[in-house]
Design an enzyme around this catalytic site. Sequence first.
Site, PDB file in Angstrom:
ATOM      1  N   GLY A  76       9.944 -19.686 -12.363  1.00  0.00           N
ATOM      2  CA  GLY A  76      11.251 -20.247 -12.058  1.00  0.00           C
ATOM      3  C   GLY A  76      12.414 -19.304 -12.287  1.00  0.00           C
ATOM      4  N   THR A  77      12.138 -18.039 -12.575  1.00  0.00           N
ATOM      5  CA  THR A  77      13.209 -17.098 -12.891  1.00  0.00           C
ATOM      6  C   THR A  77      14.217 -16.962 -11.749  1.00  0.00           C
ATOM      7  OG1 THR A  77      11.668 -15.832 -14.252  1.00  0.00           O
ATOM      8  CG2 THR A  77      13.708 -14.747 -13.646  1.00  0.00           C
ATOM      9  N   GLY A  78      13.718 -16.782 -10.524  1.00  0.00           N
ATOM     10  CA  GLY A  78      14.626 -16.574  -9.390  1.00  0.00           C
ATOM     11  C   GLY A  78      15.477 -17.790  -9.086  1.00  0.00           C
ATOM     12  N   CYS A  79      14.870 -18.959  -9.112  1.00  0.00           N
ATOM     13  CA  CYS A  79      15.612 -20.204  -8.872  1.00  0.00           C
ATOM     14  C   CYS A  79      16.693 -20.379  -9.929  1.00  0.00           C
ATOM     15  CB  CYS A  79      14.672 -21.405  -8.912  1.00  0.00           C
ATOM     16  SG  CYS A  79      13.276 -21.324  -7.785  1.00  0.00           S
ATOM     17  N   LYS A  83      17.253  -7.783  -7.220  1.00  0.00           N
ATOM     18  CA  LYS A  83      16.653  -7.986  -8.542  1.00  0.00           C
ATOM     19  C   LYS A  83      15.504  -6.997  -8.737  1.00  0.00           C
ATOM     20  CE  LYS A  83      15.933 -12.249  -7.403  1.00  0.00           C
ATOM     21  NZ  LYS A  83      15.636 -13.697  -7.331  1.00  0.00           N
ATOM     22  N   THR A  86       7.321 -16.879 -17.109  1.00  0.00           N
ATOM     23  CA  THR A  86       8.572 -16.606 -16.401  1.00  0.00           C
ATOM     24  C   THR A  86       8.700 -17.391 -15.098  1.00  0.00           C
ATOM     25  OG1 THR A  86       7.520 -14.707 -15.327  1.00  0.00           O
ATOM     26  CG2 THR A  86       8.746 -14.278 -17.360  1.00  0.00           C
TER      27      THR A  86
END
Length: 266
Positions: A206-209, A173, A204
Amino acid sequence: MRPRVLTVAGSDSGGGAGIQADLKTMLALGVHGMSVITAVTAQNSLGVQGAWELPVEAVRAQYCSVVDDIGVQAVKTGMLASAELVEAVAELIAGTGAPVVVDPVGVSKHGDSLLAASALDSVRKKLLPVATVATPNLDEVAQLTGVHVESEEQLRAAADAVLAYGPRWVLVKGGHLPGDAVDLLTDGAEEHWLRAPRYDNRHTHGTGCTLASAIASQLARGQSVPEAVSAAKRYVTGAIAAGFALGAGIGPVDHGWDLTRGTAGA
């Protein structure tokens, strides 16, 4: 039967990341979400004030309880905290026979450590080899491999370094790079470059989860890895655009931004 996805991750008391984000994402994408809680955090929009990992036997009992009775079409892992938890979860996953999305969570959005330094070798040698897709951000790539990415052209080297540990696919990412939000998905033979506009929105959390859970949800619905990642990228881009203020710090992405269409990101 509705596709079933199991998240193995920590709890975010603020509701923006972790188990809470995973289950919201799964609901939005039309799958049945189930959970194995690995750790409890005291967390809000300002950061993580405390974290307490659960005993390995509690994690193993939750996992077996769900898998043995209900079954799963995909598994997603997030915060695993310690080497003992990483190794136990890797062993459980290896015997499940479902696609696995590994989000190698190292630090929170606010820079708080969520993985013990002693667990890094277990992630490399035990968890990544059982991953269908690994989804590290650039900080996690550096933490796991020592490769530091400062330009889009270096994403290939980062992906190769992660693939060397054994996942079938890696999604590096590149959201921390300047310009459009670009990610590289590769299995070492084929490449898929995913681009999205960068929104001027600081909320933003929590984007990765959310992205990893969206990928797992699409895999559970029978999509190929490239299809699942592309659909998940569209979903999380919309969630980022709709992120909202919450508390005094960084607010969460909006997991329900597309609920009116029933199966967002499909």
